[in-house]
Scaffold this active site. Structure first.
Site, PDB file in Angstrom:
ATOM      1  N   GLY A  87     -18.718  -6.820  99.236  1.00 28.20           N
ATOM      2  CA  GLY A  87     -19.105  -8.226  99.294  1.00 28.20           C
ATOM      3  C   GLY A  87     -17.942  -9.177  99.112  1.00 28.20           C
ATOM      4  O   GLY A  87     -16.768  -8.803  99.165  1.00 28.20           O
ATOM      5  N   ASP A  88     -18.287 -10.423  98.870  1.00 30.41           N
ATOM      6  CA  ASP A  88     -17.285 -11.488  98.766  1.00 30.41           C
ATOM      7  C   ASP A  88     -16.525 -11.483  97.459  1.00 30.41           C
ATOM      8  O   ASP A  88     -15.388 -11.964  97.390  1.00 30.41           O
ATOM      9  CB  ASP A  88     -17.979 -12.852  98.906  1.00 30.41           C
ATOM     10  CG  ASP A  88     -18.957 -13.101  97.761  1.00 30.41           C
ATOM     11  OD1 ASP A  88     -18.679 -13.960  96.903  1.00 30.41           O
ATOM     12  OD2 ASP A  88     -19.999 -12.430  97.705  1.00 30.41           O
ATOM     13  N   THR A  91     -20.392 -17.644  94.345  1.00 30.48           N
ATOM     14  CA  THR A  91     -21.545 -16.768  94.216  1.00 30.48           C
ATOM     15  C   THR A  91     -22.564 -17.116  95.290  1.00 30.48           C
ATOM     16  O   THR A  91     -22.516 -18.190  95.877  1.00 30.48           O
ATOM     17  CB  THR A  91     -22.176 -16.888  92.811  1.00 30.48           C
ATOM     18  OG1 THR A  91     -23.354 -16.078  92.743  1.00 30.48           O
ATOM     19  CG2 THR A  91     -22.552 -18.331  92.487  1.00 30.48           C
ATOM     20  N   GLY A  92     -23.476 -16.195  95.551  1.00 29.33           N
ATOM     21  CA  GLY A  92     -24.495 -16.443  96.564  1.00 29.33           C
ATOM     22  C   GLY A  92     -24.543 -15.322  97.578  1.00 29.33           C
ATOM     23  O   GLY A  92     -24.273 -14.163  97.264  1.00 29.33           O
ATOM     24  N   THR A 126     -24.023 -12.264  91.025  1.00 28.95           N
ATOM     25  CA  THR A 126     -22.588 -12.222  90.750  1.00 28.95           C
ATOM     26  C   THR A 126     -22.356 -12.845  89.383  1.00 28.95           C
ATOM     27  O   THR A 126     -23.190 -13.609  88.904  1.00 28.95           O
ATOM     28  CB  THR A 126     -21.809 -13.063  91.788  1.00 28.95           C
ATOM     29  OG1 THR A 126     -22.380 -12.882  93.071  1.00 28.95           O
ATOM     30  CG2 THR A 126     -20.343 -12.710  91.816  1.00 28.95           C
ATOM     31  N   ARG A 138     -20.828  -0.913 101.330  1.00 28.43           N
ATOM     32  CA  ARG A 138     -20.792  -2.350 101.623  1.00 28.43           C
ATOM     33  C   ARG A 138     -19.951  -3.060 100.570  1.00 28.43           C
ATOM     34  O   ARG A 138     -20.125  -2.885  99.367  1.00 28.43           O
ATOM     35  CB  ARG A 138     -22.211  -2.917 101.630  1.00 28.43           C
ATOM     36  CG  ARG A 138     -22.289  -4.427 101.912  1.00 28.43           C
ATOM     37  CD  ARG A 138     -22.409  -5.239 100.657  1.00 28.43           C
ATOM     38  NE  ARG A 138     -22.606  -6.675 100.937  1.00 28.43           N
ATOM     39  CZ  ARG A 138     -22.622  -7.620 100.008  1.00 28.43           C
ATOM     40  NH1 ARG A 138     -22.447  -7.308  98.740  1.00 28.43           N
ATOM     41  NH2 ARG A 138     -22.803  -8.882 100.334  1.00 28.43           N
ATOM     42  N   GLY A 154     -23.135 -13.076 100.014  1.00 30.52           N
ATOM     43  CA  GLY A 154     -21.748 -12.664 100.210  1.00 30.52           C
ATOM     44  C   GLY A 154     -21.227 -12.843 101.617  1.00 30.52           C
ATOM     45  O   GLY A 154     -20.118 -13.352 101.822  1.00 30.52           O
TER      46      GLY A 154
END
Length: 315
Positions: free
Chosen positions: A210-211, A231-232, A180, A208, A234
């Site tokens: 993500g966050d 970040t990381g 990210t 899909r 999701g």
């Protein structure tokens, strides 16, 4: 306590596991982070808004093929790019987000346009693309986004999928592959803003999300508390509503920015669950950079003479 009219910019280029690719390109990664910091800080220095600063910083990272956003985006299970992004303004909690966009050179600028110019907060897929065409957002052919590094990762994961002796599921194979970019800023008017953009995870299922494009998870901004970009992993960030949780701890528990970030990232999230990292700034100019992973690409500069670029934990 920072003086009035302080300015600050913090950027990240993703948190997660270490890799040979990062070591081999360490200097280039550091330069990319510095370019993003410089772009955002210049906007603030010239009296620009925090929103414009995070937009400028994230665009630099989206244009850099080393980072998993924009040009360096990961490839999905069909070998295609689907990108997500969101931006938020702390003065009134206005936000804009886009998901599953293709061919958009800078998804963060499209998210910003959604925030500033529409009555909506979130546009996805073909609707977002049609809106981008209407307002002349810069487009690129699909080939622009497919870098050699991301194609190699895609090919490797596909090979693992088809040769694994126990037929491990695709989701499990990709559990630790993510990336990210993001930025948070404080401008001279005391306003904060946050922005986050991503190309997702390698070989992700088509569709899909993500966050990064979810307000309160991938980013959040409130002038009463802070601006956060996450970040990381999701799904882990979504489960814990990371960005808003940090703001809530500050607002309702009276925690400092650093305390709130450490509580959420290092205590509420268990390290064995996965990787999480956050960057933050508060209206006083205090900054925070907290992560539980092997590394988080990050850079920062403030008018209080704090500045730096780092990838790993400093010993």
């Amino acid at each position: 306590m920072a003086k009035k009219n302080s300015i600050a910019i913090v950027v990240h280029g993703g948190a997660g596991p270490d890799s040979d690719h990062i070591h081999e390109n360490k200097k280039a990664y550091e330069k990319g982070l510095q370019d993003a910091v410089d772009a955002g800080y210049l906007v603030l220095e010239e009296g620009g808004t925090a929103v414009d600063a995070v937009d400028a910083a994230v665009k630099k990272l989206e244009d850099n093929p080393l980072f998993n956003a924009g040009r360096g985006s990961a490839l999905n299970a069909n070998g295609e790019v689907e990108m997500d992004a969101a931006i938020m303004r702390g003065s009134d909690q206005s936000s804009g987000a886009v998901a599953l966009v293709r061919n958009i050179r800078n998804p963060i600028s499209l998210a910003k346009a959604v925030m500033l110019n529409t009555k909506y907060r979130f546009l996805g897929d073909m609707g977002a693309l049609e809106y981008a065409k209407k307002i002349d957002i810069r487009m690129e052919p699909a080939s622009y986004f497919i870098t050699e590094h991301q194609f190699d990762l895609f090919s490797k994961k596909r090979e693992e999928e088809f040769t694994s002796s126990d037929r491990i599921g695709l989701d499990e194979l990709n559990a630790r592959m993510h990336g990210t970019v993001g930025a948070v800023a404080l401008d001279r008017e005391g306003m904060v803003a946050a922005a986050t953009s991503t190309g997702g995870i390698e070989n992700k299922k088509i569709g899909r999300i993500g966050d990064s494009c979810i307000v309160g998870v991938g980013c959040y901004a409130n002038n009463k508390t802070c601006a956060i970009s996450g970040t990381g992993d999701g799904e882990l960030l979504m489960k814990n509503i990371i960005a808003y949780d940090i703001s809530a701890l500050m607002e309702y528990k009276g925690m400092t920015l650093q305390q709130a970030c450490e509580t959420v990232v290092l205590e509420r999230v268990k390290a064995e669950e996965g990787d999480v990292g956050v960057i933050g700034v508060d209206p006083q100019g205090n900054i925070a950079l907290v992560f539980n992973s092997e590394r988080m690409h990050r850079g920062w500069k403030t008018s209080a003479r704090q500045q730096g670029i780092a990838i790993y934990l400093k010993k």
